[in-house]
Design a protein around this motif. Structure first.
Motif, PDB file in Angstrom:
ATOM      1  N   THR A 164       0.833  -1.201   0.000  1.00  0.00           N
ATOM      2  CA  THR A 164       0.000   0.000   0.000  1.00  0.00           C
ATOM      3  C   THR A 164       0.869   1.253   0.000  1.00  0.00           C
ATOM      4  N   VAL A 165       1.892   1.250   0.842  1.00  0.00           N
ATOM      5  CA  VAL A 165       2.817   2.382   0.874  1.00  0.00           C
ATOM      6  C   VAL A 165       3.572   2.499  -0.441  1.00  0.00           C
ATOM      7  N   MET A 166       3.966   1.385  -1.022  1.00  0.00           N
ATOM      8  CA  MET A 166       4.640   1.419  -2.314  1.00  0.00           C
ATOM      9  C   MET A 166       3.746   2.058  -3.377  1.00  0.00           C
ATOM     10  N   ALA A 167       2.485   1.634  -3.444  1.00  0.00           N
ATOM     11  CA  ALA A 167       1.555   2.186  -4.429  1.00  0.00           C
ATOM     12  C   ALA A 167       1.351   3.677  -4.226  1.00  0.00           C
ATOM     13  N   GLY A 168       1.210   4.091  -2.954  1.00  0.00           N
ATOM     14  CA  GLY A 168       1.034   5.507  -2.668  1.00  0.00           C
ATOM     15  C   GLY A 168       2.240   6.332  -3.046  1.00  0.00           C
ATOM     16  N   ALA A 169       3.435   5.801  -2.764  1.00  0.00           N
ATOM     17  CA  ALA A 169       4.665   6.528  -3.092  1.00  0.00           C
ATOM     18  C   ALA A 169       4.832   6.686  -4.596  1.00  0.00           C
ATOM     19  N   PHE A 170       4.507   5.641  -5.356  1.00  0.00           N
ATOM     20  CA  PHE A 170       4.563   5.746  -6.811  1.00  0.00           C
ATOM     21  C   PHE A 170       3.542   6.759  -7.326  1.00  0.00           C
ATOM     22  N   SER A 171       2.399   6.844  -6.670  1.00  0.00           N
ATOM     23  CA  SER A 171       1.305   7.675  -7.162  1.00  0.00           C
ATOM     24  C   SER A 171       1.505   9.165  -6.886  1.00  0.00           C
ATOM     25  N   VAL A 172       1.864   9.517  -5.657  1.00  0.00           N
ATOM     26  CA  VAL A 172       1.929  10.935  -5.290  1.00  0.00           C
ATOM     27  C   VAL A 172       3.292  11.336  -4.722  1.00  0.00           C
ATOM     28  N   GLY A 173       4.291  10.458  -4.888  1.00  0.00           N
ATOM     29  CA  GLY A 173       5.619  10.812  -4.387  1.00  0.00           C
ATOM     30  C   GLY A 173       6.151  12.097  -4.972  1.00  0.00           C
ATOM     31  N   SER A 174       5.856  12.342  -6.242  1.00  0.00           N
ATOM     32  CA  SER A 174       6.343  13.559  -6.891  1.00  0.00           C
ATOM     33  C   SER A 174       5.499  14.783  -6.538  1.00  0.00           C
ATOM     34  N   VAL A 175       4.370  14.563  -5.899  1.00  0.00           N
ATOM     35  CA  VAL A 175       3.478  15.666  -5.533  1.00  0.00           C
ATOM     36  C   VAL A 175       3.732  16.133  -4.108  1.00  0.00           C
ATOM     37  N   SER A 176       3.698  15.186  -3.165  1.00  0.00           N
ATOM     38  CA  SER A 176       3.811  15.543  -1.745  1.00  0.00           C
ATOM     39  C   SER A 176       5.051  14.975  -1.075  1.00  0.00           C
ATOM     40  N   GLY A 177       5.764  14.110  -1.768  1.00  0.00           N
ATOM     41  CA  GLY A 177       6.887  13.413  -1.152  1.00  0.00           C
ATOM     42  C   GLY A 177       6.507  12.017  -0.714  1.00  0.00           C
ATOM     43  N   GLY A 178       5.196  11.731  -0.683  1.00  0.00           N
ATOM     44  CA  GLY A 178       4.728  10.387  -0.352  1.00  0.00           C
ATOM     45  C   GLY A 178       5.134   9.914   1.021  1.00  0.00           C
ATOM     46  N   ALA A 179       4.900  10.725   2.040  1.00  0.00           N
ATOM     47  CA  ALA A 179       5.281  10.342   3.402  1.00  0.00           C
ATOM     48  C   ALA A 179       4.240   9.435   4.045  1.00  0.00           C
ATOM     49  N   PHE A 180       3.000   9.913   4.116  1.00  0.00           N
ATOM     50  CA  PHE A 180       1.899   9.184   4.768  1.00  0.00           C
ATOM     51  C   PHE A 180       2.256   8.829   6.206  1.00  0.00           C
ATOM     52  N   ASN A 181       3.144   9.605   6.790  1.00  0.00           N
ATOM     53  CA  ASN A 181       3.704   9.266   8.089  1.00  0.00           C
ATOM     54  C   ASN A 181       4.254  10.533   8.740  1.00  0.00           C
ATOM     55  N   PRO A 182       3.570  11.084   9.745  1.00  0.00           N
ATOM     56  CA  PRO A 182       4.029  12.321  10.380  1.00  0.00           C
ATOM     57  C   PRO A 182       5.420  12.230  10.999  1.00  0.00           C
ATOM     58  N   ALA A 183       5.757  11.092  11.588  1.00  0.00           N
ATOM     59  CA  ALA A 183       7.079  10.942  12.208  1.00  0.00           C
ATOM     60  C   ALA A 183       8.175  10.978  11.157  1.00  0.00           C
ATOM     61  N   LEU A 184       7.961  10.268  10.064  1.00  0.00           N
ATOM     62  CA  LEU A 184       8.929  10.268   8.966  1.00  0.00           C
ATOM     63  C   LEU A 184       9.165  11.683   8.457  1.00  0.00           C
ATOM     64  N   ALA A 185       8.080  12.407   8.226  1.00  0.00           N
ATOM     65  CA  ALA A 185       8.201  13.764   7.700  1.00  0.00           C
ATOM     66  C   ALA A 185       8.928  14.680   8.676  1.00  0.00           C
ATOM     67  N   LEU A 186       8.491  14.680   9.933  1.00  0.00           N
ATOM     68  CA  LEU A 186       9.085  15.594  10.912  1.00  0.00           C
ATOM     69  C   LEU A 186      10.540  15.247  11.175  1.00  0.00           C
ATOM     70  N   GLY A 187      10.863  13.963  11.287  1.00  0.00           N
ATOM     71  CA  GLY A 187      12.247  13.566  11.549  1.00  0.00           C
ATOM     72  C   GLY A 187      13.189  14.004  10.452  1.00  0.00           C
ATOM     73  N   THR A 188      12.805  13.750   9.196  1.00  0.00           N
ATOM     74  CA  THR A 188      13.670  14.129   8.079  1.00  0.00           C
ATOM     75  C   THR A 188      13.726  15.645   7.914  1.00  0.00           C
ATOM     76  N   GLN A 189      12.611  16.323   8.120  1.00  0.00           N
ATOM     77  CA  GLN A 189      12.584  17.776   7.987  1.00  0.00           C
ATOM     78  C   GLN A 189      13.433  18.451   9.059  1.00  0.00           C
ATOM     79  N   PHE A 190      13.406  17.923  10.254  1.00  0.00           N
ATOM     80  CA  PHE A 190      14.179  18.508  11.338  1.00  0.00           C
ATOM     81  C   PHE A 190      15.676  18.345  11.089  1.00  0.00           C
ATOM     82  N   VAL A 191      16.071  17.160  10.619  1.00  0.00           N
ATOM     83  CA  VAL A 191      17.487  16.938  10.303  1.00  0.00           C
ATOM     84  C   VAL A 191      17.914  17.841   9.160  1.00  0.00           C
ATOM     85  N   SER A 192      17.056  18.002   8.170  1.00  0.00           N
ATOM     86  CA  SER A 192      17.353  18.906   7.060  1.00  0.00           C
ATOM     87  C   SER A 192      17.567  20.330   7.555  1.00  0.00           C
ATOM     88  N   CYS A 193      16.759  20.743   8.521  1.00  0.00           N
ATOM     89  CA  CYS A 193      16.897  22.093   9.075  1.00  0.00           C
ATOM     90  C   CYS A 193      18.203  22.237   9.847  1.00  0.00           C
TER      91      CYS A 193
END
Length: 232
Positions: free
Chosen positions: A153-182
């Motif tokens: 399911t995550v694979m299908a979602g990432a292929f579908s909207v990865g180029s639109v939103s980044g395909g996170a579907f996961n608040p922890a994943l997004a916040l962790g990577t964004q914080f390290v990027s900052c």
């Protein structure tokens, strides 16, 4: 020996770390095919740690479990904190290997981009939470395919909207990577962190409503519904 609850938290930490590590690094290795290793890694982590913690690795999944009455508030909050820490450590580890080329979910801060990201993250988190609820909580919870269903399911979602939103579907994943990027000097992705919390949590809420409607129908037909309190 760890207590049962500490074992669950450690399983969530390790599983989230390894999953987010692949999310952070796979695009640098296989570019547009990154959803494939991401989906398979999530499936592997679900099969590995599902019997210990339920293999959430995602605050949206934990939220769905919580509002379905499968977790206490305290357990839910500690799961979320553990998942965010795991995602942060994985992102930091990834930067030590490949530098600043790690994948960070981000959206442009204009109304159209935000709308597209919200819609993409919402619908595929809805799909993810729906799959988790139906393969882990319903009458078919004793199946042997739950990890594969969740990962694909995550694979299908990432292929579908990865180029639109980044395909996170996961608040922890997004916040962790964004914080390290900052921390590494690029704080732009962090400006839209709320998109990756609002949309997934709303998607999980809608999935729960739909699940409860369908589950009630099943009970109305006289069939026995087995919960997964022992798992989560």
């Amino acid at each position: 020996m760890l207590s049962e609850f500490l074992s669950q938290l450690l399983a969530e930490l390790i599983g989230t770390f390894l999953f987010v590590l692949v999310v952070s690094m796979a695009p640098a290795g296989v570019n547009s095919l990154a959803p494939i290793p991401i989906g398979f890694m999530l499936a592997s982590m679900c099969f590995t740690f599902g019997y210990i913690s339920g293999a959430h690795f995602n605050p949206a999944v934990s939220f769905a479990a919580f509002i379905n009455g499968k977790m206490t508030l305290q357990r839910f909050l500690l799961y979320v904190v553990t998942q965010v820490i795991g995602a942060f450590l994985a992102s930091l580890y990834a930067t030590a290997i490949i530098g600043l080329e790690i994948t960070v979910p981000t959206t442009d801060m204009n109304l159209l981009a935000i709308w597209k990201s919200l819609m993409g993250e919402l619908v595929y988190t809805f799909a993810l939470a729906s799959v988790v609820l139906h393969v882990c909580f319903s009458r078919q919870r004793t199946n042997d395919f739950y990890g594969f269903a969740i990962g694909m399911t995550v694979m299908a979602g990432a292929f579908s909207v990865g180029s639109v939103s980044g395909g996170a579907f996961n608040p922890a994943l997004a916040l962790g990577t964004q914080f390290v990027s900052c921390i590494r000097g690029n704080c732009k992705p962090l400006l839209g962190f709320w998109v990756y919390w609002v949309a997934p949590l709303l998607g999980a809420l809608i999935a729960t409503v739909v699940y409860q409607l369908l589950d009630s129908h099943d009970r109305g037909e006289g069939e026995i519904v087995v919960t997964t309190d022992a798992v989560f």
